[in-house]
Design a protein around this motif. Structure first.
Motif, short mmCIF file in Angstrom:
data_model
loop_
_atom_site.label_atom_id
_atom_site.label_comp_id
_atom_site.label_asym_id
_atom_site.label_seq_id
_atom_site.Cartn_x
_atom_site.Cartn_y
_atom_site.Cartn_z
N ARG B 324 5.10 -0.44 -5.91
CA ARG B 324 4.71 -1.78 -5.46
C ARG B 324 5.29 -2.07 -4.07
NH1 ARG B 324 3.63 -7.36 -7.18
NH2 ARG B 324 5.21 -8.63 -6.19
N LEU B 328 3.61 -2.78 -0.31
CA LEU B 328 3.79 -4.08 0.36
C LEU B 328 4.49 -3.98 1.72
CD1 LEU B 328 5.02 -6.35 -2.60
CD2 LEU B 328 2.72 -6.26 -1.61
N VAL B 329 5.49 -3.10 1.83
CA VAL B 329 6.48 -3.26 2.89
C VAL B 329 5.95 -2.90 4.28
CG1 VAL B 329 7.58 -0.98 2.77
CG2 VAL B 329 8.97 -2.99 3.32
N LYS B 331 2.82 -3.62 5.36
CA LYS B 331 1.70 -4.47 5.75
C LYS B 331 2.03 -5.47 6.87
CE LYS B 331 -1.03 -4.19 1.36
NZ LYS B 331 -1.05 -2.76 1.27
N PRO B 332 3.22 -6.07 6.91
CA PRO B 332 3.48 -7.00 8.02
C PRO B 332 3.39 -6.32 9.38
CG PRO B 332 5.08 -7.35 6.29
CD PRO B 332 4.31 -6.10 5.92
N GLY B 335 -0.69 -4.42 9.03
CA GLY B 335 -1.85 -5.10 8.47
C GLY B 335 -2.01 -4.86 6.99
N PRO B 336 -2.67 -5.80 6.32
CA PRO B 336 -2.77 -5.75 4.85
C PRO B 336 -3.62 -4.61 4.32
CG PRO B 336 -4.00 -7.62 5.73
CD PRO B 336 -3.26 -7.03 6.88
N GLU B 337 -4.36 -3.94 5.20
CA GLU B 337 -5.21 -2.87 4.70
C GLU B 337 -4.49 -1.53 4.62
OE1 GLU B 337 -7.70 -4.40 7.69
OE2 GLU B 337 -9.49 -4.42 6.39
N MET B 339 -1.72 1.28 3.43
CA MET B 339 -1.09 1.63 2.16
C MET B 339 -1.78 0.95 0.97
SD MET B 339 1.28 3.85 2.88
CE MET B 339 2.64 3.88 1.73
N PRO B 340 -3.10 1.15 0.85
CA PRO B 340 -3.79 0.59 -0.31
C PRO B 340 -3.27 1.23 -1.60
CG PRO B 340 -5.21 2.12 0.87
CD PRO B 340 -3.97 1.94 1.71
N ALA B 341 -3.56 0.57 -2.69
CA ALA B 341 -2.99 0.97 -3.98
C ALA B 341 -3.28 2.44 -4.31
CB ALA B 341 -3.53 0.06 -5.08
N SER B 394 -5.33 -0.66 -8.73
CA SER B 394 -4.64 -1.83 -8.18
C SER B 394 -3.77 -2.48 -9.25
CB SER B 394 -5.68 -2.83 -7.66
OG SER B 394 -5.15 -4.13 -7.60
N TYR B 398 0.10 -2.85 -8.32
CA TYR B 398 0.59 -4.20 -7.97
C TYR B 398 1.07 -5.01 -9.17
CZ TYR B 398 -1.19 -3.65 -3.21
OH TYR B 398 -1.41 -3.23 -1.92
#
Lengths: 448, 448
Positions: B324, B328-329, B331-332, B335-337, B339-341, B394, B398
């Protein structure tokens, strides 16, 4: 509800003024903590219901001060997307497709997760419609909640969610009259403008007045992304925190979720006005927003709480996961000594209570407060050893998991016992949630 | 161990070449996956032990490619400290105080946590002494493990842990002869220099040769902090990744934990040489080390696995928490795309298998591979709804939690059933761990 309840034999992390950790019993009467200490039969009038907490750890219930229960059914429908696609392609259409039934189902699913995971109180933002259905769910399932209808009157909003200010405010006032103080005070109303760019100045000013008149709090998002910051600057000429302040959205009765992009002036203003900041570290990572300058805010004297935000941007509503991440995420920038475990546990209990305006009622285990308590079993190997000098608060923040929660008491009522939700049928909640999620997805035209 | 095992009726996330998700049975014989598909009585010879997996999700067991089982007893003894204090005041004295009994207890506690949380294989670094006791624990509890004695021969090491290179290498070779391939191949040896600054060049070169000769892998730390980087640069004149390469610590049979401070040249070198990088996001945050440039490494073609590191810098050994956070780490920054699940689940299964040199044996659910499988119950409200289009991968990355693991099979053996460890008595593990942790703390002069 009037029969006393005795939690006997646990180890208490009281979060009282001295932050005492005690081996003591907790006697609960009429929804309040009557006594913290050794209880024997002589000190108790009516024979209490007793829960044996020997070997277990008792904490104040966790408080999450930023949740969107209406989005729980969207969990997993909006992962790994840019914020623009996340909002425009998923969240807006899904919120617009909500019915009373789906709002109720979404609140039940989220509240079940929260209670089973040790969160006993939330600050919630619903969508623009059917907020009463969320309150009905919260009334029955037993979570302590301050919730509000979302307000979106600016022309830039999607048509499917936009409402004229007067209609939105009238409905808000009606909801406040109906629900603020309901369920013996367990439920409260908040005025919930979505965020500055989605609201007109007159609406925000009216919200401030209405909240003041009704003794309710204001719950909104602020400074989540640079785009938002720039939009507010362009449209108002002000930095966002200063703008919100200029329309009355500030002070101890205001909770601002996120506050990722706040500079030193903004931090000083938040601190001076005692505005509550709600740190949502998982959500801020998942949407790529950034990491809020929480240690700087705490150093400046800001009030800080934590929250999971909505299921589609987290994807859990897990107070333990948020505490752990709040302790971890600031250390690369500021060093491993910042955000120590004891400080983070304060945010998740006392800080949350303060954000809800309930600091005299919840957030610690002290005689006279409402009885919102959780009981943890930390015997699992992931939280051991316990007897080598490891600090109990550190074990709670870094090692404990939502799944370690055994019993949960809200307002003196046992809502979870032995890991089982007692106030609703979880299999029915699941079945209804899945049925409504299917319908929502079709109605919103989402392919999955 | 020869009776076949049938997992019937589950939904499989196979992680095979096509990343198929199947509703199928898994038939296991002699420790290997015999068949993936519908099994009826005619296709099975001897009547198998059957586990009903209806409504459950089956994954390849998670692989964590950087763990220090010897540190499990130090959990919570070293929180919120600077890295220097963390090592000098806590980790060094505690490792030096270890006995055979405490090493065994530490391995049992850590392995129990790992198995109950769905990790079926690890790459482990022990301390300088008593590594055999860790192997004995791993042999009995049933985890798949590649482990090695820690090597520290440089003069800068604390006296209590420093060893002459010849003695350290002789003991390593003896351990390799005893344990590499033991327990039917489930246990393997690795050569484990602590990190570049703690080892002399001759020792590192000898390690590379010994590993080559014995078909074992090399397991070390690299580029965790700027201080480490500067030390190597000062002492050798090289960037750390280039220096390690120059002494033979590189290539597909090398696993480098952390790699936080690696520049574009270093990334290109890691990719070119197919060196395995082990991403430890929780540990890197907790010690304030930083965030490794994993998306850049993946884009360059690097091999990447994940790991929890040791209990004192995490504090869990939880493959789900690491997945998880790995999602997440980054993305900042990117961008949020990123390291997708689906990508993250690859790191935690196939990537780990590759780091252990076992990509042909584990990491996916395919006929012919060793049977390392975990069965999850995702009916909890935190992983619902399931039927609104939410992607199963996902949900696993997540939403799922270590506590959702119901059954675990390693090498065809049921090691966890219905959430209960079957290969050891958990209450004894806990009692022994606490007794040994108390002793260690006193021996190391730590006040808690």
């Amino acid at each position: 509800m009037n029969k006393p309840l005795l939690l006997r034999g646990g180890r208490l992390v009281t979060m009282d003024g001295a932050r005492r950790i005690l081996d003591a019993d907790v006697l609960i009467e009429d929804g309040r903590i009557k006594k913290v200490g050794r209880s024997d039969s002589r000190t108790v009038g009516q024979k209490p219901t007793t829960i044996d907490c020997t070997g277990l750890v008792i904490l104040p219930g966790l408080v999450q001060a930023h949740i969107h229960l209406c989005q729980t059914l969207f969990r997993g429908l909006a992962d790994d997307l840019s914020l623009e696609n996340w909002l425009a392609k998923r969240i807006w259409p899904l919120e617009a497709a909500h019915t009373e039934d789906s709002i109720h189902a979404s609140a039940m699913l989220g509240a079940a997760e929260l209670l089973l995971g040790g969160t006993t109180a939330i600050l919630d933002m619903e969508t623009v419609r059917h907020t009463g259905a969320a309150f009905e769910a919260l009334e029955s399932i037993g979570l302590r909640a301050t919730a509000g209808k979302c307000l979106m009157d600016a022309p830039s909003n999607p048509k499917s969610l936009r409402e004229p200010a007067d209609r939105a405010l009238t409905e808000s006032s009606d909801l406040c009259a109906r629900w603020h103080g309901a369920a013996g005070g367990r439920l409260r109303y908040c005025f919930a403008p979505r965020f500055a760019p989605s609201c007109t100045g007159p609406l925000l000013r009216a919200v401030s007045d209405l909240a003041e008149q009704s003794g309710a709090i204001v719950h909104t998002h602020a400074a989540e992304t640079p785009l938002e910051l720039n939009t507010v600057k362009r449209e108002t000429g002000h930095d966002e925190i200063a703008y919100l302040d200029s329309v009355g959205i500030s002070g101890p009765r205001t909770a601002l979720a996120h506050c990722v992009w706040v500079d030193q002036d903004g931090i000083a203003r938040l601190a001076r006005q005692e505005t509550n900041v709600v740190h949502c570290p998982s959500s801020n990572l998942k949407l790529g927003s950034g990491v809020a300058p929480i240690p700087e805010m705490l150093a400046a004297g800001c009030r800080v709480a934590i929250g999971a935000d909505g299921a589609p941007c987290n994807n859990r509503l897990d107070g333990f996961a948020e505490m752990r991440l709040a302790a971890l995420v600031h250390k690369p920038r500021l060093g491993p000594e910042v955000m120590p475990a004891a400080r983070v546990l304060e945010l998740a209990t006392l800080g949350g209570a303060r954000a809800l305006g309930l600091e005299s009622e919840i957030g610690s285990i002290e005689a006279g407060k409402r009885a919102d308590l959780i009981v943890l079993d930390l015997d699992g190997p992931h939280a051991q050893p316990e007897d080598g000098g490891a600090d109990l608060v550190s074990r709670v923040v870094y090692s404990a998991r939502a799944a370690d929660v055994r019993h949960v008491v809200v307002d003196g009522r046992i809502v979870v016992r032995d890991g089982v939700l007692k106030t609703a049928d979880l299999s029915k909640i699941r079945a209804t949630a899945n049925r409504e999620a299917r319908r929502l997805r079709r109605a919103a035209g989402i392919d999955g």
